[in-house]
Scaffold this motif. Sequence first.
Motif, PDB file in Angstrom:
ATOM      1  N   PHE A  33       0.843  -1.183   0.000  1.00  0.00           N
ATOM      2  CA  PHE A  33       0.000   0.000   0.000  1.00  0.00           C
ATOM      3  C   PHE A  33       0.881   1.237   0.000  1.00  0.00           C
ATOM      4  N   GLU A  34       0.582   2.157  -0.880  1.00  0.00           N
ATOM      5  CA  GLU A  34       1.320   3.412  -0.937  1.00  0.00           C
ATOM      6  C   GLU A  34       0.596   4.423  -0.059  1.00  0.00           C
ATOM      7  N   THR A  35       1.292   4.896   0.955  1.00  0.00           N
ATOM      8  CA  THR A  35       0.691   5.894   1.841  1.00  0.00           C
ATOM      9  C   THR A  35       1.232   7.285   1.525  1.00  0.00           C
ATOM     10  N   ASP A  36       2.524   7.364   1.202  1.00  0.00           N
ATOM     11  CA  ASP A  36       3.138   8.620   0.779  1.00  0.00           C
ATOM     12  C   ASP A  36       3.568   8.476  -0.674  1.00  0.00           C
ATOM     13  N   THR A  37       3.897   9.567  -1.292  1.00  0.00           N
ATOM     14  CA  THR A  37       4.301   9.526  -2.684  1.00  0.00           C
ATOM     15  C   THR A  37       5.611   8.768  -2.831  1.00  0.00           C
ATOM     16  N   ASP A  38       5.583   7.731  -3.634  1.00  0.00           N
ATOM     17  CA  ASP A  38       6.778   6.954  -3.963  1.00  0.00           C
ATOM     18  C   ASP A  38       6.967   7.116  -5.469  1.00  0.00           C
ATOM     19  N   ALA A  39       7.912   7.962  -5.860  1.00  0.00           N
ATOM     20  CA  ALA A  39       8.034   8.414  -7.246  1.00  0.00           C
ATOM     21  C   ALA A  39       8.162   7.286  -8.257  1.00  0.00           C
ATOM     22  N   TYR A  40       8.865   6.211  -7.945  1.00  0.00           N
ATOM     23  CA  TYR A  40       9.085   5.166  -8.940  1.00  0.00           C
ATOM     24  C   TYR A  40       8.287   3.906  -8.653  1.00  0.00           C
ATOM     25  N   ALA A  41       8.272   3.462  -7.414  1.00  0.00           N
ATOM     26  CA  ALA A  41       7.584   2.207  -7.088  1.00  0.00           C
ATOM     27  C   ALA A  41       6.086   2.404  -6.926  1.00  0.00           C
ATOM     28  N   GLY A  42       5.637   3.622  -6.808  1.00  0.00           N
ATOM     29  CA  GLY A  42       4.216   3.888  -6.587  1.00  0.00           C
ATOM     30  C   GLY A  42       3.329   3.512  -7.753  1.00  0.00           C
ATOM     31  N   MET A  43       3.915   3.366  -8.942  1.00  0.00           N
ATOM     32  CA  MET A  43       3.132   2.988 -10.113  1.00  0.00           C
ATOM     33  C   MET A  43       3.267   1.503 -10.431  1.00  0.00           C
ATOM     34  N   GLY A  44       3.812   0.752  -9.533  1.00  0.00           N
ATOM     35  CA  GLY A  44       4.025  -0.670  -9.785  1.00  0.00           C
ATOM     36  C   GLY A  44       2.729  -1.457  -9.901  1.00  0.00           C
ATOM     37  N   ASP A  45       2.839  -2.647 -10.489  1.00  0.00           N
ATOM     38  CA  ASP A  45       1.656  -3.495 -10.679  1.00  0.00           C
ATOM     39  C   ASP A  45       1.089  -3.997  -9.368  1.00  0.00           C
ATOM     40  N   ALA A  46       1.937  -4.183  -8.365  1.00  0.00           N
ATOM     41  CA  ALA A  46       1.484  -4.755  -7.101  1.00  0.00           C
ATOM     42  C   ALA A  46       1.381  -3.691  -6.012  1.00  0.00           C
ATOM     43  N   VAL A  47       1.101  -2.456  -6.415  1.00  0.00           N
ATOM     44  CA  VAL A  47       0.977  -1.362  -5.457  1.00  0.00           C
ATOM     45  C   VAL A  47      -0.453  -0.857  -5.472  1.00  0.00           C
ATOM     46  N   ILE A  48      -1.037  -0.785  -4.305  1.00  0.00           N
ATOM     47  CA  ILE A  48      -2.387  -0.222  -4.165  1.00  0.00           C
ATOM     48  C   ILE A  48      -2.202   1.192  -3.652  1.00  0.00           C
ATOM     49  N   SER A  49      -2.601   2.153  -4.473  1.00  0.00           N
ATOM     50  CA  SER A  49      -2.371   3.549  -4.154  1.00  0.00           C
ATOM     51  C   SER A  49      -3.700   4.287  -4.059  1.00  0.00           C
ATOM     52  N   SER A  50      -3.793   5.125  -3.050  1.00  0.00           N
ATOM     53  CA  SER A  50      -5.009   5.939  -2.923  1.00  0.00           C
ATOM     54  C   SER A  50      -5.019   7.075  -3.935  1.00  0.00           C
ATOM     55  N   LYS A  51      -3.872   7.321  -4.564  1.00  0.00           N
ATOM     56  CA  LYS A  51      -3.781   8.404  -5.536  1.00  0.00           C
ATOM     57  C   LYS A  51      -4.099   7.948  -6.950  1.00  0.00           C
ATOM     58  N   ARG A  52      -4.125   6.652  -7.175  1.00  0.00           N
ATOM     59  CA  ARG A  52      -4.364   6.126  -8.514  1.00  0.00           C
ATOM     60  C   ARG A  52      -5.859   6.122  -8.800  1.00  0.00           C
ATOM     61  N   PHE A  53      -6.236   6.599  -9.965  1.00  0.00           N
ATOM     62  CA  PHE A  53      -7.642   6.660 -10.342  1.00  0.00           C
ATOM     63  C   PHE A  53      -7.929   5.667 -11.458  1.00  0.00           C
ATOM     64  N   ALA A  54      -9.150   5.225 -11.513  1.00  0.00           N
ATOM     65  CA  ALA A  54      -9.595   4.352 -12.597  1.00  0.00           C
ATOM     66  C   ALA A  54     -10.000   5.222 -13.782  1.00  0.00           C
ATOM     67  N   PHE A  55     -10.044   4.626 -14.954  1.00  0.00           N
ATOM     68  CA  PHE A  55     -10.469   5.361 -16.151  1.00  0.00           C
ATOM     69  C   PHE A  55     -11.894   5.874 -15.989  1.00  0.00           C
ATOM     70  N   ASP A  56     -12.725   5.100 -15.276  1.00  0.00           N
ATOM     71  CA  ASP A  56     -14.116   5.537 -15.057  1.00  0.00           C
ATOM     72  C   ASP A  56     -14.165   6.865 -14.311  1.00  0.00           C
ATOM     73  N   ASP A  57     -13.254   7.040 -13.338  1.00  0.00           N
ATOM     74  CA  ASP A  57     -13.219   8.307 -12.611  1.00  0.00           C
ATOM     75  C   ASP A  57     -12.833   9.458 -13.530  1.00  0.00           C
ATOM     76  N   TYR A  58     -11.839   9.213 -14.381  1.00  0.00           N
ATOM     77  CA  TYR A  58     -11.425  10.237 -15.345  1.00  0.00           C
ATOM     78  C   TYR A  58     -12.564  10.576 -16.301  1.00  0.00           C
ATOM     79  N   GLU A  59     -13.218   9.517 -16.805  1.00  0.00           N
ATOM     80  CA  GLU A  59     -14.304   9.724 -17.763  1.00  0.00           C
ATOM     81  C   GLU A  59     -15.448  10.515 -17.128  1.00  0.00           C
ATOM     82  N   ARG A  60     -15.765  10.210 -15.896  1.00  0.00           N
ATOM     83  CA  ARG A  60     -16.828  10.961 -15.206  1.00  0.00           C
ATOM     84  C   ARG A  60     -16.441  12.429 -15.049  1.00  0.00           C
ATOM     85  N   SER A  61     -15.163  12.715 -14.750  1.00  0.00           N
ATOM     86  CA  SER A  61     -14.750  14.111 -14.598  1.00  0.00           C
ATOM     87  C   SER A  61     -14.866  14.854 -15.929  1.00  0.00           C
ATOM     88  N   VAL A  62     -14.534  14.171 -17.040  1.00  0.00           N
ATOM     89  CA  VAL A  62     -14.670  14.797 -18.361  1.00  0.00           C
ATOM     90  C   VAL A  62     -16.146  15.057 -18.663  1.00  0.00           C
TER      91      VAL A  62
END
Length: 141
Positions: A33-62
């Motif tokens: 789980f990513e709690t603080d910003t981790d510049a490189y490992a935060g985008m990993g496949d096995a990282v659950i981040s509260s900052k990562r959004f799904a495409f559905d969230d992006y689409e709804r904002s558009v």
Amino acid sequence: EFGFTAPSKELKDKSLAAAGTVVYPSGMQSFTFETDTDAYAGMGDAVISSKRFAFDDYERSVLKEEIAKLKAAVQTGAPAGAPPAVPSEEGTDAGLIISIIAIILSALSIVLGTVALCRRPAGGAKESVALAGTTYGNTAA
């Protein structure tokens, strides 16, 4: 606030006990789980981040932005994204003139087609002349 009721302690204990019996395959990469910003490992496949959004969230904002633009356009009375109407030089609409000409030509072609279908053969014959054919068999009947 949303009508959510927490599960009972008994159900929670039973669920945690069942989760403890799960057997994971060998070589499985565990999730972090990513709690603080981790510049490189935060985008990993096995990282659950509260900052990562799904495409559905992006689409709804558009869609929300587009709806806001449409609401603003409705309030001002101008169509959203449409270019402003440009009046012609003489104050007449060219599209209207072309459509009137098309209607006149259509009516004229209907009249000419009807006349051609109703026209009688030369000489004023009221019945059509049958084509001569070959007769086989006994013709003395």
